[in-house]
Design a protein around this motif. Structure first.
Motif, PDB file in Angstrom:
ATOM      1  N   LYS A  21       4.181   5.280   2.717  1.00  7.18           N
ATOM      2  CA  LYS A  21       2.975   4.880   3.439  1.00  7.18           C
ATOM      3  C   LYS A  21       3.333   4.255   4.783  1.00  7.18           C
ATOM      4  N   LYS A  61      -5.210  -7.596  -1.361  1.00  7.31           N
ATOM      5  CA  LYS A  61      -3.852  -7.526  -0.801  1.00  7.31           C
ATOM      6  C   LYS A  61      -3.813  -8.073   0.628  1.00  7.31           C
ATOM      7  N   ASP A  76      -4.168  -1.035   2.307  1.00 11.55           N
ATOM      8  CA  ASP A  76      -4.989   0.091   1.877  1.00 11.55           C
ATOM      9  C   ASP A  76      -4.990   0.161   0.372  1.00 11.55           C
ATOM     10  N   ASP A  77      -6.024   0.791  -0.179  1.00  7.55           N
ATOM     11  CA  ASP A  77      -5.988   1.180  -1.573  1.00  7.55           C
ATOM     12  C   ASP A  77      -6.552   2.588  -1.648  1.00  7.55           C
ATOM     13  N   THR A  78      -5.896   3.410  -2.454  1.00  9.00           N
ATOM     14  CA  THR A  78      -6.225   4.834  -2.513  1.00  9.00           C
ATOM     15  C   THR A  78      -6.476   5.256  -3.952  1.00  9.00           C
ATOM     16  N   TYR A 103       5.718   8.492 -10.458  1.00  2.00           N
ATOM     17  CA  TYR A 103       4.829   9.480  -9.845  1.00  2.00           C
ATOM     18  C   TYR A 103       4.768  10.736 -10.723  1.00  2.00           C
ATOM     19  N   ASN A 106       2.491  10.412 -13.700  1.00  2.00           N
ATOM     20  CA  ASN A 106       1.080  10.537 -13.326  1.00  2.00           C
ATOM     21  C   ASN A 106       0.684  11.989 -13.067  1.00  2.00           C
ATOM     22  N   PHE A 124      -9.245  12.619  -2.469  1.00  2.00           N
ATOM     23  CA  PHE A 124      -8.576  11.328  -2.274  1.00  2.00           C
ATOM     24  C   PHE A 124      -9.494  10.458  -1.420  1.00  2.00           C
ATOM     25  N   GLY A 158       3.557  10.436  -4.740  1.00  2.00           N
ATOM     26  CA  GLY A 158       2.404  10.336  -5.635  1.00  2.00           C
ATOM     27  C   GLY A 158       1.914  11.703  -6.104  1.00  2.00           C
ATOM     28  N   TYR A 159       0.631  11.938  -5.927  1.00  2.00           N
ATOM     29  CA  TYR A 159       0.011  13.176  -6.400  1.00  2.00           C
ATOM     30  C   TYR A 159       0.114  14.303  -5.376  1.00  2.00           C
ATOM     31  N   ASP A 160       0.833  14.110  -4.285  1.00  7.17           N
ATOM     32  CA  ASP A 160       0.906  15.135  -3.224  1.00  7.17           C
ATOM     33  C   ASP A 160       1.263  16.539  -3.728  1.00  7.17           C
ATOM     34  N   LYS A 180      -0.418  16.419   7.115  1.00  8.15           N
ATOM     35  CA  LYS A 180      -1.078  15.499   6.173  1.00  8.15           C
ATOM     36  C   LYS A 180      -1.780  14.366   6.927  1.00  8.15           C
ATOM     37  N   HIS A 185      -6.934  11.447   3.638  1.00  8.38           N
ATOM     38  CA  HIS A 185      -7.691  10.226   3.371  1.00  8.38           C
ATOM     39  C   HIS A 185      -7.148   9.041   4.183  1.00  8.38           C
ATOM     40  N   ARG A 186      -5.843   8.742   4.000  1.00 10.25           N
ATOM     41  CA  ARG A 186      -5.277   7.583   4.708  1.00 10.25           C
ATOM     42  C   ARG A 186      -5.153   7.856   6.203  1.00 10.25           C
TER      43      ARG A 186
HETATM   44  P1  IMP Z   1      -2.164   2.760  -4.008  1.00  9.60           P
HETATM   45  O1  IMP Z   1      -3.074   2.885  -2.866  1.00  9.60           O
HETATM   46  O2  IMP Z   1      -0.764   2.550  -3.544  1.00  9.60           O
HETATM   47  O3  IMP Z   1      -2.617   1.762  -5.040  1.00  9.60           O
HETATM   48  O4  IMP Z   1      -2.136   4.189  -4.680  1.00  9.60           O
HETATM   49  C1  IMP Z   1      -2.625   4.475  -5.961  1.00  9.60           C
HETATM   50  C2  IMP Z   1      -1.961   5.719  -6.498  1.00  9.60           C
HETATM   51  O5  IMP Z   1      -2.347   6.828  -5.723  1.00  9.60           O
HETATM   52  C3  IMP Z   1      -0.443   5.689  -6.531  1.00  9.60           C
HETATM   53  O6  IMP Z   1      -0.002   6.314  -7.724  1.00  9.60           O
HETATM   54  C4  IMP Z   1      -0.039   6.508  -5.367  1.00  9.60           C
HETATM   55  O7  IMP Z   1       1.124   7.188  -5.577  1.00  9.60           O
HETATM   56  C5  IMP Z   1      -1.190   7.474  -5.246  1.00  9.60           C
HETATM   57  N1  IMP Z   1      -1.383   7.790  -3.832  1.00  9.60           N
HETATM   58  C6  IMP Z   1      -1.759   6.942  -2.850  1.00  9.60           C
HETATM   59  N2  IMP Z   1      -1.782   7.573  -1.660  1.00  9.60           N
HETATM   60  C7  IMP Z   1      -1.403   8.858  -1.934  1.00  9.60           C
HETATM   61  C8  IMP Z   1      -1.207   9.982  -1.101  1.00  9.60           C
HETATM   62  O8  IMP Z   1      -1.361   9.961   0.130  1.00  9.60           O
HETATM   63  N3  IMP Z   1      -0.814  11.116  -1.725  1.00  9.60           N
HETATM   64  C9  IMP Z   1      -0.617  11.192  -3.067  1.00  9.60           C
HETATM   65  N4  IMP Z   1      -0.753  10.156  -3.877  1.00  9.60           N
HETATM   66  C10 IMP Z   1      -1.156   8.982  -3.311  1.00  9.60           C
END
Ligand code: IMP
Length: 201
Positions: A21, A61, A76-78, A103, A106, A124, A158-160, A180, A185-186
């Motif tokens: 990130k 946070k 951020d939170d995603t 990862y 998940n 996302f 992560g889920y990429d 990307k 999203h981010r």
């Molecule tokens: P957090 O925002 O770090 O809490 O992310 C929550 C979950 O979503 C974690 O398992 C991250 O790996 C996943 N995640 C967050 N941002 C992304 C992304 O840009 N791509 C894929 N997975 C993501």
């Protein structure tokens, strides 16, 4: 050649331990803002994320860091929302496969739950909370796409590997950071954050 810091106008902390990130964010913020993550300021402990909303966790946070370090800060939170799973894992995306999962755990859980499902639509969502000079601001971003049948690519995190954004045939893990960041999203939430930061600079 002057050092990088000569060009840095403003320091800001990104309340994350996630180096992926951090790299994405540096790429978007550019040289006007000197961005440091939690490792770089010596914050080794995880910051609690106990809210059941993305906005709540992002604020938790950002507030923790702003108060502890008396600094300008954003977090951020995603969440990944999968339509056929009624929006899961959503705000619980990080621990979808359980506490301390990887990862890959998940990704495998998501693929297992999606086995045989024809509706593979997902999105996302990111919420960024910024605390600047004691005021709180929020920025949001969203990308729509679908869940692949199996992982593709080894970039990103992560889920990429299983997320294929609308308009593309490759996963985020295959598309690379530049693409990307433009559509994610981010990336979208960060672009709004940067526009705001540049307007108040
Ligand atoms: P957090 O925002 O770090 O809490 O992310 C929550 C979950 O979503 C974690 O398992 C991250 O790996 C996943 N995640 C967050 N941002 C992304 C992304 O840009 N791509 C894929 N997975 C993501």
């Amino acid at each position: 050649m002057p050092s990088f810091s000569v060009y840095c106008n403003m320091d800001i902390i990104f309340a994350t331990h996630n180096e992926h990130k951090t790299i994405e964010a540096r790429n978007i913020v550019g040289p006007n803002w000197h961005l440091k993550n939690l490792r770089e300021i010596g914050q080794t402990e995880e910051i609690p994320e106990t809210s059941d909303t993305l906005q709540g966790n992002a604020l938790q946070k950002a507030q923790y860091v702003a108060e502890k370090y008396h600094a300008n800060c954003f977090a951020d939170d995603t969440g990944l929302e999968i339509e056929a799973l009624d929006g899961r894992p959503g705000v619980y995306s990080a621990r979808f496969a359980g506490e301390h999962c990887t990862y890959a755990d998940n990704v495998n859980k998501a693929l297992a739950e999606m086995k045989g499902k024809t509706n593979r639509k997902a999105c996302f969502k990111t919420v960024i909370a910024l605390i600047l000079n004691g005021e709180t601001y929020y920025f949001e971003g969203r990308v729509d796409g679908h869940i692949a049948e199996e992982p593709h690519g080894d970039g990103g995190f992560g889920y990429d590997p299983i997320f294929i954004p609308d308009g593309y045939e490759q996963s985020f893990a295959e598309l690379g950071m530049d693409v990307k960041n433009k559509i994610s999203h981010r990336g979208k939430a960060m672009a709004k954050l940067v526009e705001f930061l540049n307007s108040v600079q």
